[in-house]
Design a protein around this motif. Structure first.
Motif, PDB file in Angstrom:
ATOM      1  N   ARG A  25      14.962 -41.692 -67.573  1.00 26.74           N
ATOM      2  CA  ARG A  25      15.402 -42.299 -67.136  1.00 26.74           C
ATOM      3  C   ARG A  25      16.405 -41.711 -65.805  1.00 26.74           C
ATOM      4  O   ARG A  25      16.445 -41.980 -64.214  1.00 26.74           O
ATOM      5  CB  ARG A  25      15.529 -43.598 -67.208  1.00 26.74           C
ATOM      6  CG  ARG A  25      14.754 -44.342 -67.594  1.00 26.74           C
ATOM      7  CD  ARG A  25      15.925 -45.963 -67.638  1.00 26.74           C
ATOM      8  NE  ARG A  25      15.803 -46.893 -67.381  1.00 26.74           N
ATOM      9  CZ  ARG A  25      16.301 -47.713 -67.858  1.00 26.74           C
ATOM     10  NH1 ARG A  25      16.483 -48.114 -68.501  1.00 26.74           N
ATOM     11  NH2 ARG A  25      16.524 -48.948 -66.312  1.00 26.74           N
ATOM     12  N   PHE A  26      17.268 -40.500 -66.518  1.00 22.42           N
ATOM     13  CA  PHE A  26      18.330 -39.706 -65.619  1.00 22.42           C
ATOM     14  C   PHE A  26      17.504 -39.182 -65.146  1.00 22.42           C
ATOM     15  O   PHE A  26      17.785 -38.665 -63.390  1.00 22.42           O
ATOM     16  CB  PHE A  26      19.189 -39.526 -66.543  1.00 22.42           C
ATOM     17  CG  PHE A  26      20.734 -38.857 -66.459  1.00 22.42           C
ATOM     18  CD1 PHE A  26      21.722 -39.336 -65.787  1.00 22.42           C
ATOM     19  CD2 PHE A  26      20.540 -37.748 -65.741  1.00 22.42           C
ATOM     20  CE1 PHE A  26      22.280 -39.267 -65.385  1.00 22.42           C
ATOM     21  CE2 PHE A  26      21.759 -36.893 -65.509  1.00 22.42           C
ATOM     22  CZ  PHE A  26      22.740 -37.747 -65.104  1.00 22.42           C
ATOM     23  N   ASP A  27      16.645 -38.195 -65.599  1.00 23.84           N
ATOM     24  CA  ASP A  27      15.464 -37.377 -64.764  1.00 23.84           C
ATOM     25  C   ASP A  27      15.401 -37.596 -63.380  1.00 23.84           C
ATOM     26  O   ASP A  27      14.949 -36.753 -63.236  1.00 23.84           O
ATOM     27  CB  ASP A  27      14.542 -37.086 -65.524  1.00 23.84           C
ATOM     28  CG  ASP A  27      15.805 -35.419 -67.080  1.00 23.84           C
ATOM     29  OD1 ASP A  27      17.169 -35.654 -66.555  1.00 23.84           O
ATOM     30  OD2 ASP A  27      15.353 -35.287 -67.671  1.00 23.84           O
ATOM     31  N   ALA A  28      14.717 -39.096 -63.806  1.00 25.08           N
ATOM     32  CA  ALA A  28      14.092 -39.794 -63.049  1.00 25.08           C
ATOM     33  C   ALA A  28      14.847 -40.686 -61.709  1.00 25.08           C
ATOM     34  O   ALA A  28      14.328 -40.563 -60.533  1.00 25.08           O
ATOM     35  CB  ALA A  28      13.273 -40.762 -63.069  1.00 25.08           C
ATOM     36  N   GLU A  52      24.248 -36.549 -73.283  1.00 24.08           N
ATOM     37  CA  GLU A  52      24.400 -35.316 -73.694  1.00 24.08           C
ATOM     38  C   GLU A  52      24.418 -34.218 -74.851  1.00 24.08           C
ATOM     39  O   GLU A  52      24.092 -33.767 -75.346  1.00 24.08           O
ATOM     40  CB  GLU A  52      26.612 -35.159 -74.088  1.00 24.08           C
ATOM     41  CG  GLU A  52      27.355 -35.901 -73.293  1.00 24.08           C
ATOM     42  CD  GLU A  52      28.652 -35.883 -72.949  1.00 24.08           C
ATOM     43  OE1 GLU A  52      28.812 -36.565 -73.847  1.00 24.08           O
ATOM     44  OE2 GLU A  52      29.482 -35.236 -71.477  1.00 24.08           O
ATOM     45  N   GLU A  53      24.435 -36.092 -76.221  1.00 23.51           N
ATOM     46  CA  GLU A  53      23.642 -35.738 -76.858  1.00 23.51           C
ATOM     47  C   GLU A  53      21.749 -34.474 -76.701  1.00 23.51           C
ATOM     48  O   GLU A  53      21.291 -33.763 -77.801  1.00 23.51           O
ATOM     49  CB  GLU A  53      22.995 -36.608 -78.115  1.00 23.51           C
ATOM     50  CG  GLU A  53      24.757 -36.818 -78.977  1.00 23.51           C
ATOM     51  CD  GLU A  53      25.037 -37.993 -79.665  1.00 23.51           C
ATOM     52  OE1 GLU A  53      23.640 -39.010 -80.166  1.00 23.51           O
ATOM     53  OE2 GLU A  53      25.902 -38.644 -79.439  1.00 23.51           O
ATOM     54  N   ALA A  54      21.712 -35.545 -76.503  1.00 17.16           N
ATOM     55  CA  ALA A  54      20.179 -35.067 -75.071  1.00 17.16           C
ATOM     56  C   ALA A  54      20.307 -34.008 -74.798  1.00 17.16           C
ATOM     57  O   ALA A  54      19.364 -33.569 -74.240  1.00 17.16           O
ATOM     58  CB  ALA A  54      19.274 -35.719 -74.676  1.00 17.16           C
ATOM     59  N   GLY A  55      21.152 -33.139 -74.532  1.00 11.57           N
ATOM     60  CA  GLY A  55      21.739 -31.999 -74.128  1.00 11.57           C
ATOM     61  C   GLY A  55      20.905 -31.851 -71.994  1.00 11.57           C
ATOM     62  O   GLY A  55      20.730 -30.798 -71.774  1.00 11.57           O
ATOM     63  N   VAL A  56      21.059 -33.278 -72.048  1.00 12.49           N
ATOM     64  CA  VAL A  56      21.105 -33.493 -70.355  1.00 12.49           C
ATOM     65  C   VAL A  56      22.506 -32.685 -69.768  1.00 12.49           C
ATOM     66  O   VAL A  56      23.810 -32.453 -69.726  1.00 12.49           O
ATOM     67  CB  VAL A  56      21.280 -35.150 -70.207  1.00 12.49           C
ATOM     68  CG1 VAL A  56      20.967 -35.002 -68.387  1.00 12.49           C
ATOM     69  CG2 VAL A  56      19.760 -36.076 -70.280  1.00 12.49           C
ATOM     70  N   HIS A  57      21.863 -31.916 -69.143  1.00 12.40           N
ATOM     71  CA  HIS A  57      22.749 -31.117 -67.863  1.00 12.40           C
ATOM     72  C   HIS A  57      22.198 -31.036 -66.471  1.00 12.40           C
ATOM     73  O   HIS A  57      20.992 -30.029 -66.364  1.00 12.40           O
ATOM     74  CB  HIS A  57      23.318 -29.909 -68.394  1.00 12.40           C
ATOM     75  CG  HIS A  57      24.584 -29.192 -67.220  1.00 12.40           C
ATOM     76  ND1 HIS A  57      25.599 -29.549 -67.020  1.00 12.40           N
ATOM     77  CD2 HIS A  57      24.134 -28.238 -66.339  1.00 12.40           C
ATOM     78  CE1 HIS A  57      26.215 -28.947 -66.431  1.00 12.40           C
ATOM     79  NE2 HIS A  57      25.698 -27.872 -66.158  1.00 12.40           N
ATOM     80  N   THR A  58      22.575 -31.590 -64.957  1.00 12.98           N
ATOM     81  CA  THR A  58      22.075 -31.741 -63.995  1.00 12.98           C
ATOM     82  C   THR A  58      22.722 -31.258 -63.056  1.00 12.98           C
ATOM     83  O   THR A  58      24.028 -30.715 -63.602  1.00 12.98           O
ATOM     84  CB  THR A  58      20.800 -32.775 -63.691  1.00 12.98           C
ATOM     85  OG1 THR A  58      22.837 -33.611 -63.520  1.00 12.98           O
ATOM     86  CG2 THR A  58      20.662 -33.088 -64.695  1.00 12.98           C
TER      87      THR A  58
END
Length: 171
Positions: A25-28, A52-58
């Motif tokens: 959802r964040f990436d969408a 953060e645990e899923a490695g999201v960094h944009t």
């Protein structure tokens, strides 16, 4: 026996599954953490940790996965250069107010202070001193009750306790 909190019960596969769904959802394009938290009925701090645990960094949203220096620099730029309020930054980042202030101080740029109160409309202070209530003045001027009280206080007008007028004796 006590029941575990909702956050404590989120472990293992359930936690990883929720983190993947939030990442999708964040990436969408749902980049406001508070909105994601509301949608799943969890606290924004948990949503932030899961992302953060899923490695999201944009690049378009440096509020997740960034170190304190990067985060402080980004927040300071938005606050001081673009004029974003503390409330807007809290909404977008879901950081606690104290943490946000600490990051702004870390960037060596303390938060902007609120603007000085503008004076009340001419004659408003005199009308109040001669018996007009704040509610009456609110209707006459179109200025909100609390804003009007703030303006009068800033102009040095002593305010009466609620419900009192100069003609009513104090008991």
């Amino acid at each position: 026996m006590t029941t575990p909190s909702r956050e404590a019960a989120l472990r293992g596969r359930r936690r990883r599954t929720l983190a993947r769904k939030l990442t999708a959802r964040f990436d969408a394009g749902e980049t406001v953490i508070g909105d994601l938290a509301t949608a799943i009925g969890r606290k924004p701090s948990l949503v932030r940790r899961l992302l953060e645990e899923a490695g999201v960094h944009t690049e378009h949203s440096p509020y997740i996965g960034a170190d304190d220096d990067q985060l402080a620099t980004c927040l300071a730029a938005r606050h001081h250069q673009h004029g974003d309020s503390i409330t807007a930054l809290i909404h977008d980042t879901s950081l606690h107010r104290a943490r946000l202030h600490a990051l702004l101080h870390h960037a060596e740029q303390p938060p902007r202070r609120a603007k000085a109160a503008t004076p009340p409309p001419p004659g408003t202070g005199q009308q109040y001193l001669h018996g007009a209530s704040l509610r009456e003045l609110e209707r006459r001027t179109g200025i909100d009750y609390s804003t009007l009280a703030t303006k009068l206080r800033a102009a040095g007008v002593p305010l009466r306790p609620p419900g009192r007028s100069p003609t009513k004796p104090d008991l």
